[in-house]
Design a protein around this motif. Structure first.
Motif, mmCIF file in Angstrom:
data_model
loop_
_atom_site.group_PDB
_atom_site.id
_atom_site.type_symbol
_atom_site.label_atom_id
_atom_site.label_comp_id
_atom_site.label_asym_id
_atom_site.label_seq_id
_atom_site.Cartn_x
_atom_site.Cartn_y
_atom_site.Cartn_z
ATOM 1 N N GLY A 111 -10.948 -62.882 -47.964
ATOM 2 C CA GLY A 111 -11.749 -62.091 -48.885
ATOM 3 C C GLY A 111 -11.093 -61.780 -50.202
ATOM 4 O O GLY A 111 -11.671 -61.084 -51.042
ATOM 5 N N ARG A 112 -9.908 -62.310 -50.452
ATOM 6 C CA ARG A 112 -9.266 -62.089 -51.747
ATOM 7 C C ARG A 112 -8.193 -63.139 -51.995
ATOM 8 O O ARG A 112 -7.592 -63.662 -51.059
ATOM 9 C CB ARG A 112 -8.651 -60.682 -51.846
ATOM 10 C CG ARG A 112 -7.646 -60.340 -50.760
ATOM 11 C CD ARG A 112 -7.309 -58.861 -50.793
ATOM 12 N NE ARG A 112 -6.464 -58.463 -49.679
ATOM 13 C CZ ARG A 112 -5.273 -57.886 -49.816
ATOM 14 N NH1 ARG A 112 -4.791 -57.657 -51.016
ATOM 15 N NH2 ARG A 112 -4.581 -57.521 -48.759
ATOM 16 N N LYS A 141 -15.940 -61.472 -57.048
ATOM 17 C CA LYS A 141 -15.741 -60.707 -58.271
ATOM 18 C C LYS A 141 -14.410 -61.115 -58.892
ATOM 19 O O LYS A 141 -13.396 -61.212 -58.208
ATOM 20 C CB LYS A 141 -15.760 -59.210 -57.976
ATOM 21 C CG LYS A 141 -17.123 -58.703 -57.498
ATOM 22 C CD LYS A 141 -17.106 -57.205 -57.251
ATOM 23 C CE LYS A 141 -18.484 -56.708 -56.808
ATOM 24 N NZ LYS A 141 -18.477 -55.253 -56.528
ATOM 25 N N GLU A 154 -12.154 -61.463 -55.529
ATOM 26 C CA GLU A 154 -12.340 -60.698 -54.298
ATOM 27 C C GLU A 154 -13.782 -60.810 -53.823
ATOM 28 O O GLU A 154 -14.708 -60.878 -54.651
ATOM 29 C CB GLU A 154 -11.967 -59.223 -54.524
ATOM 30 C CG GLU A 154 -10.496 -59.027 -54.892
ATOM 31 C CD GLU A 154 -10.194 -57.618 -55.373
ATOM 32 O OE1 GLU A 154 -11.162 -56.871 -55.664
ATOM 33 O OE2 GLU A 154 -8.999 -57.266 -55.462
ATOM 34 N N ALA A 155 -13.956 -60.850 -52.527
ATOM 35 C CA ALA A 155 -15.302 -60.911 -51.933
ATOM 36 C C ALA A 155 -15.260 -60.145 -50.621
ATOM 37 O O ALA A 155 -15.121 -60.725 -49.541
ATOM 38 C CB ALA A 155 -15.729 -62.357 -51.711
ATOM 39 N N ALA A 156 -15.368 -58.830 -50.719
ATOM 40 C CA ALA A 156 -15.233 -57.968 -49.537
ATOM 41 C C ALA A 156 -16.282 -58.275 -48.480
ATOM 42 O O ALA A 156 -16.017 -58.156 -47.273
ATOM 43 C CB ALA A 156 -15.323 -56.503 -49.968
ATOM 44 N N ASP A 157 -17.463 -58.675 -48.899
ATOM 45 C CA ASP A 157 -18.551 -58.951 -47.949
ATOM 46 C C ASP A 157 -18.687 -60.433 -47.628
ATOM 47 O O ASP A 157 -19.700 -60.864 -47.066
ATOM 48 C CB ASP A 157 -19.882 -58.419 -48.508
ATOM 49 C CG ASP A 157 -19.854 -56.913 -48.697
ATOM 50 O OD1 ASP A 157 -19.216 -56.232 -47.869
ATOM 51 O OD2 ASP A 157 -20.456 -56.425 -49.672
ATOM 52 N N GLY A 158 -17.689 -61.207 -48.006
ATOM 53 C CA GLY A 158 -17.731 -62.642 -47.729
ATOM 54 C C GLY A 158 -18.419 -63.424 -48.833
ATOM 55 O O GLY A 158 -19.018 -62.851 -49.753
ATOM 56 N N GLN A 160 -21.091 -66.437 -50.265
ATOM 57 C CA GLN A 160 -22.441 -66.922 -49.989
ATOM 58 C C GLN A 160 -22.630 -68.271 -50.670
ATOM 59 O O GLN A 160 -22.306 -68.437 -51.846
ATOM 60 C CB GLN A 160 -23.480 -65.929 -50.525
ATOM 61 C CG GLN A 160 -24.922 -66.306 -50.204
ATOM 62 C CD GLN A 160 -25.244 -66.208 -48.715
ATOM 63 O OE1 GLN A 160 -24.877 -65.230 -48.066
ATOM 64 N NE2 GLN A 160 -25.912 -67.219 -48.179
ATOM 65 N N LYS A 185 -21.211 -68.377 -46.156
ATOM 66 C CA LYS A 185 -22.477 -68.353 -45.424
ATOM 67 C C LYS A 185 -23.508 -69.204 -46.167
ATOM 68 O O LYS A 185 -23.675 -69.075 -47.373
ATOM 69 C CB LYS A 185 -22.986 -66.908 -45.306
ATOM 70 C CG LYS A 185 -22.055 -65.995 -44.519
ATOM 71 C CD LYS A 185 -22.539 -64.553 -44.577
ATOM 72 C CE LYS A 185 -21.565 -63.624 -43.857
ATOM 73 N NZ LYS A 185 -21.953 -62.194 -43.992
#
Length: 437
Positions: A111-112, A141, A154-158, A160, A185
């Motif tokens: 996630g980062r 982000k 960073e992509a805390a929620d994964g 897409q 995903k």
């Protein structure tokens, strides 16, 4: 810093085996971060840039075991992502261009991902926009600290999956985005993707780990994200840039050389580009045989009789990493050649060193040079010079091996970044070369 002493004008003879591909190795090694399972990689070249990346992986917590020469296992089951924000990492990551490709795997799995502005050859502007725009398209982000040139995504929620059109067919950019997308995903499509053999190898390796990548070998990749990847065993291709270097060496020194196990099917237009310079190449199984060009080699003009132009282009065009070699080879050809280096504005500046050796070269602008071949009627003269980057360094080495007298090449660490144990391999085919501190 080390130097090479080279006694030129000596004909060479024998067999030489290319190392594993440097540019493939840098991608493949970063991909081990995508799985906690063990990954075995064979034919890894023992060169500075690759060894730096292996050390970086160790410092991240990757378990590395050397099985034999060129063969390692990697297990990324205890990665210390916090290391990315240390001063040690900022110094270490900034010394290697290939370090940028750890960002995609780390972003996908943890996630980062962070990276200082990476180093590498000083051959002109080498933008990173393609990498980070791809990550942003996948939902990450982006942030950038201008004071210490530190990049982060960073992509805390994964991540897409997304459809994207790359602004340039960047090899490392495509590799980075592919490695991020395999664990995203949904489905990702990448248009204007690079399709070099390195990318094809990376995609094949990822598919063997459980990824779902289609369109391999084309400029349109489709990636269906999966939840996890498993371990695998992968063997790196022979280095096509080194193969091209040895073709140039054989021609310039008028030597009879066989290049072993070259993986002909992955060389693209490289053999035919050298044939346009008049160089004779024979395919013998999976080897390249180059006879001694005792009568020289004559450049082929275009169909309408105009001057031959050799320019770089994205694969399957001619690789920019070999234009320096082609330029040196052209200095002793019969005929004239226009070299057009489109991608990097500083890569032709080493020509002043060849001019000092007696080569007839007109540098038209930062991207174009006209080479007037000597046809071996005027031998290059030995001189003292410094290697500015990997490919210019090997080109100057080839020039020195063909020149009359003893040359000195300084800053040979640049050559060591891309060529394994080069002086020993050259001595094995008769070159008079020694390394000095």
């Amino acid at each position: 810093m080390g130097t090479f002493k080279i006694e030129g004008g000596v004909a060479l003879k024998g067999e030489i085996t290319p190392q594993g591909a440097k540019n493939e190795a840098l991608q493949i090694l970063c991909a081990v971060l995508l799985t906690p399972e063990k990954v075995t990689i064979n034919n890894i070249p023992d060169i500075i840039d690759v060894n730096k990346l292996i050390t970086l992986l160790k410092n991240l917590g990757v378990k590395v075991e050397k099985l034999a020469k060129g063969s390692y296992t990697f297990q990324s089951d205890e990665v210390n992502v916090g290391y990315l924000e240390t001063e040690a990492f900022k110094k270490e990551g900034g010394s290697l261009r290939g370090s940028i490709m750890i960002v995609g795997p780390l972003l996908a799995r943890f996630g980062r991902g962070y990276i200082p502005k990476p180093g590498g050859d000083k051959i002109g502007r080498r933008r990173l926009d393609t990498h980070f725009e791809g990550f942003i398209n996948l939902g990450a982000k982006f942030r950038y600290n201008r004071e210490d040139h530190f990049y982060g995504v960073e992509a805390a929620d994964g991540l897409q999956g997304a459809d994207m059109l790359l602004d340039e067919a960047s090899v490392t950019g495509t590799a980075n985005i592919v490695m991020a997308a395999v664990l995203a995903k949904g489905t990702t499509t990448i248009y204007n993707a690079a399709c070099e053999p390195y990318l094809q190898q990376l995609s094949k390796m990822l598919n063997s780990m459980g990824a779902r990548i289609t369109g391999v070998g084309s400029n349109l990749l489709t990636i269906e994200g999966v939840e996890k990847l498993s371990g695998c065993t992968h063997t790196i291709l022979p280095d096509m840039i080194e193969i091209g270097s040895w073709i140039g060496l054989a021609a310039m020194t008028r030597s009879e050389i066989t290049i072993k196990n070259v993986s002909w099917d992955n060389l693209g237009i490289i053999p035919n580009t050298f044939r346009k310079l008049g160089i004779t190449l024979e395919r013998r199984g999976d080897d390249i045989y180059i006879p001694a060009h005792t009568n020289g080699y004559e450049v082929k003009t275009d169909i309408d009789g105009s001057i031959l132009t050799i320019a770089d282009a994205p694969w399957p065009g001619f690789t920019p990493d070999l234009l320096s070699i082609v330029l040196v080879v052209a200095t002793q050809a019969k005929g004239d050649v226009l070299i057009h280096q489109k991608m990097f504005e500083s890569r032709l500046f080493f020509t002043d060193k060849l001019i000092d050796m007696g080569a007839k070269i007109m540098l038209c602008d930062p991207h174009r040079a006209v080479v007037i071949g000597h046809d071996f009627k005027s031998q290059l003269k030995a001189t003292t010079m410094s290697s500015p980057d990997i490919r210019a360094g090997i080109s100057l080495l080839i020039a020195a091996l063909s020149a009359k007298g003893t040359s000195t090449i300084q800053n040979i660490e640049q050559i060591d970044r891309g060529y394994e144990d080069i002086e020993a391999r050259l001595r094995a085919i008769g070159a008079k070369i020694s390394r000095e501190d």
